[in-house]
Write an enzyme that holds these catalytic residues in place. Sequence first.
Site, short mmCIF file in Angstrom:
data_model
loop_
_atom_site.label_atom_id
_atom_site.label_comp_id
_atom_site.label_asym_id
_atom_site.label_seq_id
_atom_site.Cartn_x
_atom_site.Cartn_y
_atom_site.Cartn_z
N PHE A 124 0.82 -1.22 0.00
CA PHE A 124 0.00 0.00 0.00
C PHE A 124 0.85 1.26 0.00
O PHE A 124 0.37 2.34 -0.37
CB PHE A 124 -0.96 0.00 1.20
CG PHE A 124 -0.38 0.60 2.45
CD1 PHE A 124 0.44 -0.15 3.27
CD2 PHE A 124 -0.63 1.92 2.79
CE1 PHE A 124 1.00 0.40 4.41
CE2 PHE A 124 -0.08 2.48 3.93
CZ PHE A 124 0.73 1.72 4.75
N LYS A 125 2.14 1.16 0.42
CA LYS A 125 2.99 2.35 0.45
C LYS A 125 3.20 2.94 -0.95
O LYS A 125 3.62 4.08 -1.07
CB LYS A 125 4.33 2.03 1.10
CG LYS A 125 4.21 1.84 2.61
CD LYS A 125 5.56 1.80 3.29
CE LYS A 125 5.41 1.65 4.79
NZ LYS A 125 4.90 0.30 5.19
N ASP A 126 2.86 2.18 -2.00
CA ASP A 126 2.92 2.72 -3.36
C ASP A 126 2.06 3.97 -3.50
O ASP A 126 2.45 4.91 -4.19
CB ASP A 126 2.43 1.67 -4.37
CG ASP A 126 3.48 0.60 -4.63
OD1 ASP A 126 4.69 0.91 -4.54
OD2 ASP A 126 3.10 -0.54 -4.92
N ALA A 129 4.00 6.93 -1.84
CA ALA A 129 5.25 7.27 -2.53
C ALA A 129 4.97 7.87 -3.90
O ALA A 129 5.63 8.82 -4.32
CB ALA A 129 6.13 6.03 -2.64
#
Length: 451
Positions: A124-126, A129
């Site tokens: 989910f950090k996509d 970022a």
Amino acid sequence: MSSKPIRFKIDILKLITVMKLFSTKRSVPEVDLKEAVFKGLPDDNGLYMPESIPTLPKSFFETMDTLSFQEIAFQVSKALIGEDVPDADLKIIIEDVVNFDAPVVQVEENIHVLELFHGPSLAFKDFGARFMSRLMAYFLRKENKRITILVATSGDTGSAVAQGFLNAPGIDVVILYPSGKVSDLQEKQLTTLGNNIVALEVDGVFDDCQRMVKEAFLDKELTGKINLSSANSINISRLIPQSFYYFYAYAQVKKLGKPVVFSVPSGNFGNLCGGLIAKRMGLPVAKFVATTNANDVIPQYLYTGLFEPRPSVQTISNAMDVGNPSNFQRMIELYGNDWTALKNDVVGKAYDDATTAAALKDVYTRTGYVMDPHGAVGYLGLKDYLQDSAMDATGIFLATAHPAKFIEVVNEVIGKEVEIPERLKEVAKKEKVAIPMTADFQLLKKYLLER
Ligand SMILES: *Cc1c(COP(=O)(O)O)cnc(C)c1O
């Protein structure tokens, strides 16, 4: 005579709806979005928070199930950001950031999963970022400036940042990682992108990498010659896009007509804060479950009212091994530092590794659905909350990573080989390119000045 000037005044106010951000410690002045994005942290070591969080109009909620993920993300970000980024530019940013799906999939009765792992780094950090990189590139283009993002990583953050900033105009990325201390696949994710992404393989541990990065930011000669910036996880631009998918998930289950409960597997609680912001903007969420592994500082706070950070312990859901959750200040700020009010919206749950592994296996055996260990923690929190409260609700837990990212654990628990997505297989085949370096700041400095 009296009514005209008033109307004129309101119109002027409408024209200047820009985003203002204050520090949760309140000892520095408010800043605009651009400053908050490039500074990351306010000088008083608080966290930036939007000064006002608007409520979206009723018509948005009535029609949201007819909108695409991109349309929803655009409406939400526009409401938050205001005029800091003109609509046409914001649309381009959103269409580029939100270019993969976040489907809600039913796992069992009343229990669904929101899959947040369909982006390039499979986590989910996509979202954070990618939004951060596009927003930075947008502001840099207007000023015709170049910056260098410097990050130390122990694996996961680095791959999301590297993928997120790949080919971002005006931005170079230098990633430091400890040699031999990240998994083969993680190393490939960091070292095979090329273009504006450089990986430095440091002969040391993660703390050495982090120390070298910190020294770089403190070095006057270096910062005088290069615009250094960080991609810190507490940056406000990583929080904003983490509210998008709560709206989109809600839109997908709206037709079921039941109250909606989200369970969020958490470490630094940025993901949960995205949900709390969505609720503040009017999303009718019945309850949030803040679910952790054995690092249960926030669930404890929710039970007792005492916030007691402590050293983290290692678990199989290691992206959540956090002993002093950095977004705690933001959580309580959203509720005016009122524990009772926060508890009204958020319930805490925590699980040990044995329970998590058992749930992973149980769900796979009964339904065929393969979770990763972080998602499994979220599943447990949701299941228990729905049982405790006897609520007939649509439960949604967030799957924060693809099971293939934690393949060793998952294969062992389910007794079967997890299928590896095609894009991860591609990465594994590529040639590693990294610059070896001893854990010496002077070498890093020399490299940055000469490249
Ligand atoms: C970072 C991460 C988390 C924790 O998210 P927070 O926003 O820090 O609470 C959970 N799962 C995975 C897979 C992660 O990478």
